[in-house]
Enzyme design. Structure first.
Site, short mmCIF file in Angstrom:
data_model
loop_
_atom_site.label_atom_id
_atom_site.label_comp_id
_atom_site.label_asym_id
_atom_site.label_seq_id
_atom_site.Cartn_x
_atom_site.Cartn_y
_atom_site.Cartn_z
N ASN A 87 0.85 -1.20 0.00
CA ASN A 87 0.00 0.00 0.00
C ASN A 87 0.88 1.25 0.00
O ASN A 87 2.11 1.15 0.00
CB ASN A 87 -0.96 -0.03 1.20
N ALA A 128 2.03 1.09 11.63
CA ALA A 128 2.19 0.41 10.34
C ALA A 128 0.85 0.21 9.64
O ALA A 128 -0.16 -0.06 10.29
CB ALA A 128 2.87 -0.93 10.54
N PRO A 133 -2.16 -11.78 10.39
CA PRO A 133 -2.43 -11.58 11.82
C PRO A 133 -2.57 -10.09 12.10
O PRO A 133 -1.95 -9.25 11.43
CB PRO A 133 -1.17 -12.13 12.50
N ASP A 134 -3.39 -9.75 13.09
CA ASP A 134 -3.49 -8.36 13.53
C ASP A 134 -2.39 -8.16 14.58
O ASP A 134 -2.47 -8.70 15.69
CB ASP A 134 -4.88 -8.07 14.12
N PHE A 182 -3.45 3.24 15.63
CA PHE A 182 -3.83 4.33 14.73
C PHE A 182 -5.01 3.88 13.88
O PHE A 182 -5.13 2.68 13.59
CB PHE A 182 -2.66 4.72 13.82
N LYS A 231 -9.59 -4.03 19.62
CA LYS A 231 -8.18 -4.42 19.64
C LYS A 231 -7.58 -4.32 21.04
O LYS A 231 -6.38 -4.47 21.23
CB LYS A 231 -7.38 -3.57 18.65
O1 C5P Z 1 -7.91 -2.46 11.49
P1 C5P Z 1 -7.06 -1.34 11.02
O2 C5P Z 1 -6.03 -1.74 10.03
O3 C5P Z 1 -7.79 -0.11 10.60
O4 C5P Z 1 -6.34 -0.90 12.39
C1 C5P Z 1 -5.35 0.03 12.40
C2 C5P Z 1 -4.43 -0.18 13.57
O5 C5P Z 1 -4.15 -1.56 13.76
C3 C5P Z 1 -3.09 0.45 13.31
O6 C5P Z 1 -2.57 0.84 14.56
C4 C5P Z 1 -2.29 -0.66 12.66
O7 C5P Z 1 -0.91 -0.46 12.80
C5 C5P Z 1 -2.79 -1.86 13.44
N1 C5P Z 1 -2.81 -3.12 12.67
C6 C5P Z 1 -1.91 -4.13 12.99
N2 C5P Z 1 -1.96 -5.32 12.32
C7 C5P Z 1 -2.86 -5.52 11.34
C8 C5P Z 1 -3.76 -4.50 10.99
C9 C5P Z 1 -3.69 -3.32 11.67
O8 C5P Z 1 -1.10 -3.95 13.90
N3 C5P Z 1 -2.87 -6.68 10.69
#
Ligand code: C5P
Length: 421
Positions: free
Chosen positions: A223, A289, A319-320, A337, A355
């Site tokens: 992206n 990120a 993974p989140d 963020f 989260k």
């Molecule tokens: O769900 P979304 O991508 O909008 O959430 C944004 C936040 O979650 C940011 O702080 C981003 O760095 C973190 N994030 C993450 N891992 C992911 C997706 C998002 O740490 N796979």
């Protein structure tokens, strides 16, 4: 860094209770100190146990109560020297005449008087006694000696006493004592912050930039994230005295001065490194990120050849990272963020909860003047329920200035010092 900057919730108080009717107030004092986030261990003299039982204090403090100096069993648990070292503050409340006299004379014939000599931490005494005993020359002489020795004396209140007398000698109310203790630690913390920086002594881990998910050896999904916000934050955290580890996806930015940068490519690598940092001790985790939501299910070993009008690539969820770290048992202070194009605040508040974050900074990326590749940003910060403030608007400013405002917000939240709005 060698100096200890743990915030108030990690401060240890040894509350020593000595013989006096005011000992009943100390039970409530333990509650109030625990409410304020302190770890409390109670020491009781023989005299104190005539007024109130150790069991009461054990239940309220959640820790065994220390009563004896020469007890092998107790010494095997947390011995008197260890207890003296554990304390960030030795608070003697109520402090009897006898205890003050022992302290002044330097006696060490029981656990408390030994602790007093063995601790390097500040010592506070809250004398409580009959007004005539308070006024006695010997008591005043001992108090003067203690003040000269650096002990902080919390003056007793005046009023009617349990013995029927009226005068000076009542222990202040537990709420008042707990407030004085809390304010003392806040002042100490502020003094350190002023000297060494708002995040001095903290290890901050920041994820930044995009991730790159390989399709084959030459192609990837990614992206437009530039990593500017994460890099600006890394610089601001370092300037605020923190040790900073920056886990960066592929970006073309210089590493800020003093920051330890680790380059990664994919989301899985970013998560692995983030988990490693957790093991190494991380106090604050900031996820800036733009992690790719999906990765290719099976990366082709060789370059995929053009064939036909369609190419199907199967994707699986990444993974989140921030949610995974927030879900760990021993987790740092978590900052996320959210970049949204509509319903900005609603979505951000939802992510804060989903989260399990402590704080989320969100911005409206539909606005051309802020967000992604722009050098300027404007943000709204939301805090988790347990913080005194729920929302803070950051002024539109350069990403450097926004980063500075975010450092302040993190500091304020960590110290529970945020003014109610
Ligand atoms: O769900 P979304 O991508 O909008 O959430 C944004 C936040 O979650 C940011 O702080 C981003 O760095 C973190 N994030 C993450 N891992 C992911 C997706 C998002 O740490 N796979």
């Amino acid at each position: 860094m060698s100096f200890d900057l743990s915030v108030i919730p990690n401060k240890n108080i040894v509350l020593a209770v000595t013989g006096g009717i005011a000992a009943y107030k100390s039970a409530i004092l333990v509650r109030r100190l625990k409410d304020a986030g302190f770890n409390v261990r109670v020491v009781m003299t023989q005299g104190a146990q005539a007024f109130i039982t150790p069991l009461t204090f054990q239940a309220l403090s959640g820790n065994p109560v220390h009563t004896e100096l020469l007890n092998p069993e107790a010494e095997a648990g947390m011995g008197h020297i260890e207890l003296a070292r554990w304390a960030d503050l030795l608070l003697v409340a109520p402090a009897s005449c006898d205890t003050l006299a022992k302290f002044a004379a330097g006696l060490a014939d029981d656990l408390l008087s030994t602790l007093y000599l063995a601790t390097k931490s500040p010592v506070w005494v809250a004398p409580a006694m009959n007004q005539q005993m308070w006024a006695a020359k010997a008591t005043q002489r001992n108090l003067n000696t203690l003040v000269e020795d650096g002990v902080h004396v919390i003056m007793p209140d005046a009023g009617s006493q349990a013995c029927g007398d009226v005068g000076l000698g009542r222990m202040p109310e537990p709420e008042d004592l707990a407030l004085q203790v809390t304010q003392y630690f806040h002042r100490a913390q502020r003094a350190i912050a002023e000297k060494f920086g708002l995040l001095a002594g903290k290890h901050v881990v920041i994820t930044a930039g995009p991730t790159r998910e390989a399709i084959d050896p030459v192609r990837y999904i990614s992206n437009h994230s530039t990593g500017k916000m994460g890099f600006a934050l890394a610089a601001a955290c370092y300037a605020a005295g923190a040790k900073v580890t920056l886990i960066a996806g592929p970006v073309s930015l210089d590493t800020p001065n003093g920051v330890h940068r680790i380059n990664v490519s994919s989301a899985v690598q970013m998560l692995d490194l983030s988990m490693q940092m957790l093991d190494e001790g991380c106090d604050i985790f900031i996820a800036t990120a733009a992690v790719a939501d999906y990765r290719v299910a099976e990366i082709a070993e060789h370059k995929i050849k053009k064939a036909g009008d369609e190419l199907n690539v199967s994707l699986i969820k990444n993974p989140d990272i921030v949610a995974t770290i927030a879900g760990q048992q021993k987790r740092p202070f978590m900052v996320g963020f959210a970049a949204e194009t509509r319903n900005v605040e609603e979505y951000a508040a939802g992510k804060l909860v989903a989260k399990k974050l402590d704080m989320i900074a969100c911005n409206d990326v539909s606005r051309a003047d802020i967000g992604f590749a722009s050098d300027e940003n404007a943000m709204t910060v939301f805090f988790a329920e347990q913080y005194q403030i729920q929302k803070r608007d950051l002024e539109k400013a350069s990403k450097q200035e926004i980063a500075q405002q975010l450092v302040e917000a993190i500091h304020d939240a960590l110290h529970h010092e945020i003014e109610p709005v």
